[in-house]
Design an enzyme around this catalytic site. Structure first.
Site, PDB file in Angstrom:
ATOM      1  N   ARG A 144       1.041  -1.122   0.001  1.00 24.90           N
ATOM      2  CA  ARG A 144      -0.037  -0.250  -0.031  1.00 24.90           C
ATOM      3  C   ARG A 144       0.648   1.366  -0.248  1.00 24.90           C
ATOM      4  NH1 ARG A 144      -5.517   0.227   2.193  1.00 24.90           N
ATOM      5  NH2 ARG A 144      -5.249  -1.487   1.595  1.00 24.90           N
ATOM      6  N   SER A 240      -8.379   0.342  -1.432  1.00 25.36           N
ATOM      7  CA  SER A 240      -9.191   0.814  -0.180  1.00 25.36           C
ATOM      8  C   SER A 240      -9.916   2.112  -0.525  1.00 25.36           C
ATOM      9  CB  SER A 240      -9.011  -0.605   0.380  1.00 25.36           C
ATOM     10  OG  SER A 240     -10.689   0.048   1.562  1.00 25.36           O
ATOM     11  N   ASP A 440     -17.148   1.673   0.426  1.00 21.06           N
ATOM     12  CA  ASP A 440     -16.520   2.104   0.404  1.00 21.06           C
ATOM     13  C   ASP A 440     -16.151   1.519  -1.224  1.00 21.06           C
ATOM     14  OD1 ASP A 440     -15.489  -0.428   0.457  1.00 21.06           O
ATOM     15  OD2 ASP A 440     -13.515  -0.038   1.373  1.00 21.06           O
ATOM     16  N   ASP A 444     -15.610  -3.567   0.068  1.00 21.24           N
ATOM     17  CA  ASP A 444     -15.608  -4.833   0.980  1.00 21.24           C
ATOM     18  C   ASP A 444     -16.031  -4.177   1.738  1.00 21.24           C
ATOM     19  OD1 ASP A 444     -13.491  -2.724   1.714  1.00 21.24           O
ATOM     20  OD2 ASP A 444     -12.355  -4.064   1.466  1.00 21.24           O
ATOM     21  N   ARG A 445     -16.126  -2.615   2.677  1.00 21.19           N
ATOM     22  CA  ARG A 445     -17.028  -2.408   3.677  1.00 21.19           C
ATOM     23  C   ARG A 445     -18.359  -1.406   3.345  1.00 21.19           C
ATOM     24  NH1 ARG A 445     -13.302   1.063   7.174  1.00 21.19           N
ATOM     25  NH2 ARG A 445     -13.331   2.397   5.380  1.00 21.19           N
ATOM     26  N   LYS A 555     -14.361 -10.145   4.459  1.00 17.53           N
ATOM     27  CA  LYS A 555     -15.272  -8.711   3.968  1.00 17.53           C
ATOM     28  C   LYS A 555     -15.694  -8.212   3.403  1.00 17.53           C
ATOM     29  CE  LYS A 555     -12.085  -4.325   5.267  1.00 17.53           C
ATOM     30  NZ  LYS A 555     -11.252  -5.757   5.153  1.00 17.53           N
TER      31      LYS A 555
END
Length: 711
Positions: A144, A240, A440, A444-445, A555
């Site tokens: 990242r 993300s 998001d 995944d959220r 998730k």
């Protein structure tokens, strides 16, 4: 269909045309190979619709093979393959000048080459040292970083180097790699598609089959695909909810879970063992791919609505776009999009949609609004609502299409508050909605807010959404499968999440487990429990992440969206409760838990080390007016609550995480440094029969927490 039934069924018709014999392989590997070729054949025909396309593919293939053979004769596998001429920069220090020359020998991206060359010509030794001095560190979160030139940033070179290391690791650890293949997906950020295609080029260079999605997809879809296709690994290029300047590289192993130790260390060792050298012949292939992409740039950069079937919202790929990039003309590369979307929604509705078998259609469904926050969730959310027989949501139009600039929000993170929610709330108000949802950017959220009687919006924490979903899933599961013993059904949460799930599990007789923070731990533990005969029904963490273990082991914001909306409609229609009222009812059943969290920022995580050094030199004996009864320090391996004084959870020397348990469990305070951002986070929770007393203690504890983390 269960994984076992897919694993046991014979290969499809495509197995008759396999390029290599399947004798001696495991049943899982033979199925994976048959499934790959049964998928690849029609895709290949679609991509090579004209003789000209076939001729161009053959010409490129011949060129790549000959270039690779020639490069192999000239140098060993470890030798760096240089492109362009040697550069001499007199105004730079010898060390930096050498690094510049090394970088330019690897980089075929014209934009990043020009940036480095410009800095070198200007003699900017300091900037070049920062760009080229340190290497990206590969960990359990993969990579990242900001996108840009240099070994410490995310770019073509570091993607190639990382993927070479991952490929080498898989070659050594999975003998069926060339039959099982890998899955590669990407989000809607700038350069994500190119990075995914570069990663695919590395595996194809080693003759490893690649399932490469032809359009951006949610991260959980990649995790699902790894398990469904029985692949050796999966890669998703995504950052993300990080700011637009960032991108990332996440890895899943063959169990469909994110990597954990020691696998991250083993992969990192392979990356380091490969050195900075790019494999001979690979740069020639990447250079050819880059030229083809430039030629077809207008085709590759599809508008969002070109990937949607206007009749039913199907997610669709573009054969023209897929054929534009040279990786797509490779016989071992195919697009799994149509197959995966069909199976993903089938399993989602079959396992998680309870109204399909137990209740009539909704009479007066709630009006809801939805935003993917300029990410990839929009089309998939629309399809999920259809699969659950829910009426269409109201789109937050300004944020519905993927946009790597995230123009309407300061941070594309639904946890960040008013700025992120502003357009969703405005849409909800204008359309008289009861609920608003947001994923998001990589979907995944899930975040949720409900309209209150006074006209304001009340957002829910991850803990609150988690207990609402857990209760809903268990209530319906036990009605649907009454013969399954509750003790064989598992629910999980991370150590910084609310303890209300533990109380719920104890009251219902379910198996509960706590893990370290992150779905890399929750997913792998759920997979382990499944092997032991448990049903991993649900897992969550406070950072609005929710996992439905019967579908996948990560998730999933798309599934959570549909499940939550069905739950909210059910409690309104059958009990006349709002979501807030349902949450209050659950507190009466399982206890009141006052949970708070916050964080402080710094320039670097290193700034927080002094905080932990001070704490470890003299642990506090009381906090918030309560006695500290136990301390768990995950950086020193201390847990005063256990008989051997060691934590039950895995710990790492130097880790910045300490948990204080107060008054024998009446309250808990955890201090933890973020693994992806320069944040020092605090989490506290107080439980007490008297709500007012719990609130009072929580405020005192919060004040002490802020004092402890002051830098």
């Amino acid at each position: 269909r269960t994984r076992a039934s897919r694993r046991d069924r014979p290969p499809g018709d495509g197995s008759a045309a396999l390029p290599m014999p399947a004798a001696g392989l495991s049943a899982r590997a033979q199925h994976g190979l048959g499934a790959f070729h049964s998928t690849a054949k029609p895709v290949s025909r679609a991509l090579c619709r004209s003789l000209r396309d076939v001729q161009r593919w053959r010409a490129w293939s011949d060129y790549s093979r000959s270039a690779g053979r020639a490069a192999g004769r000239r140098s060993s596998r470890k030798e760096c393959h240089r492109v362009g001429s040697t550069h001499k920069f007199a105004d730079l220090s010898p060390e930096v000048a050498e690094r510049v020359e090394q970088w330019l020998s690897f980089d075929v991206n014209q934009e990043s080459r020009e940036q480095v060359e410009s800095l070198a010509q200007a003699g900017d030794d300091r900037t070049l040292r920062s760009l080229l001095g340190d290497d990206l560190k590969f960990g359990t979160a993969g990579l990242r970083a900001k996108v840009g030139p240099g070994f410490c940033s995310l770019n073509d070179v570091t993607i190639l180097q990382t993927t070479q290391g991952l490929c080498s690791y898989l070659e050594k650890t999975d003998p069926d790699l060339r039959y099982r293949g890998v899955v590669i997906g990407y989000d809607g950020r700038r350069d994500s598609q190119r990075f995914a295609e570069l990663a695919a080029a590395v595996f194809l260079h080693r003759m490893v089959p690649v399932y490469l999605f032809s359009t951006c997809v949610p991260t959980p879809v990649v995790a699902f695909s790894v398990s469904y296709k029985s692949s050796a690994a999966g890669i998703v290029v995504t950052a993300s909810h990080n700011p637009k300047e960032y991108n990332g590289y996440k890895v899943y192993l063959d169990n469909g879970c994110q990597i954990i130790s020691p696998y991250d260390q083993e992969i990192a060792s392979e990356i380091k063992a490969e050195g900075k050298a790019i494999w001979p012949g690979l740069l020639d292939e990447v250079k050819a791919m880059s030229a083809r992409q430039v030629e077809h740039r207008a085709v590759l950069n599809l508008q969002p609505d070109e990937a949607i079937d206007s009749d039913d919202g199907e997610v669709a790929r573009s054969n023209d776009a897929a054929g534009a990039a040279s990786v797509w003309t490779h016989s071992l590369c195919c697009d799994p999009l149509e197959e995966i979307q069909c199976e993903y929604f089938a399993q989602m509705s079959g396992n998680l949609c309870f109204s399909r078998w137990s209740a009539p259609p909704l009479e007066t469904p709630l009006r809801v609004a939805y935003s993917p926050l300029h990410g990839v969730g929009g089309i998939w959310a629309r399809k999920a609502f259809s699969a659950f027989r829910l009426p269409p949501f109201i789109e937050v139009k300004e944020q519905f299409d993927p946009d790597p600039d995230f123009p309407t929000v300061q941070f594309p993170n639904p946890e960040e508050g008013a700025d992120t929610w502003a357009l969703a709330y405005a849409t909800g108000d204008a359309e008289a909605c009861s609920l608003v949802f947001a994923n998001d950017p990589d979907a995944d959220r899930l975040a949720v807010a409900e309209k209150q009687p006074d006209g304001t919006w009340r957002s829910f924490s991850g803990n609150e959404i988690g207990i609402l979903l857990a209760h809903w899933l268990w209530t319906n599961f036990k009605e649907r499968f009454p013969k399954v013993a509750p003790s064989k059904v598992a629910v999980l949460s991370s150590t910084v999440s609310s303890r209300m799930l533990r109380a719920f599990a104890e009251a219902e007789g379910l198996h509960f487990e706590e893990t370290l923070t992150g779905f890399k731990w929750l997913g792998n533990r759920a997979a382990s429990l499944e092997e032991q005969g448990y049903i991993p029904l649900f897992a969550f963490e406070e950072a609005i992440g929710f996992m439905f273990g019967t579908i996948l082991k990560d998730k999933d914001g798309i599934s959570a969206l549909a499940v939550f909306c069905e739950m909210a409609n059910h409690v309104r229609q059958h009990y006349g409760r709002s979501v807030v009222e349902q949450l209050e009812w659950l507190s009466l059943q399982y206890g009141f838990f006052e949970y708070r969290q916050g964080y402080t920022m710094a320039e670097s995580v290193l700034a927080f080390e002094a905080v932990y050094e001070k704490l470890r030199a003299n642990y506090p004996v009381s906090l918030g007016g309560l006695v500290v009864t136990s301390i768990r320090d995950m950086g020193t391996g201390l847990d005063t609550s256990t008989e051997n004084k060691k934590p039950a959870l895995p710990w790492v020397a130097g880790d910045l995480m300490i948990t204080f348990t107060l008054a024998d469990g009446k309250a808990v305070l955890t201090l933890r440094a973020s693994g992806t951002e320069p944040k020092l986070k605090w989490y506290l929770e107080v439980t007490d029969p008297d709500k007012n007393e719990a609130l009072k203690i929580a405020q005192c504890l919060q004040d002490d927490a802020m004092r402890l983390i002051a830098t």
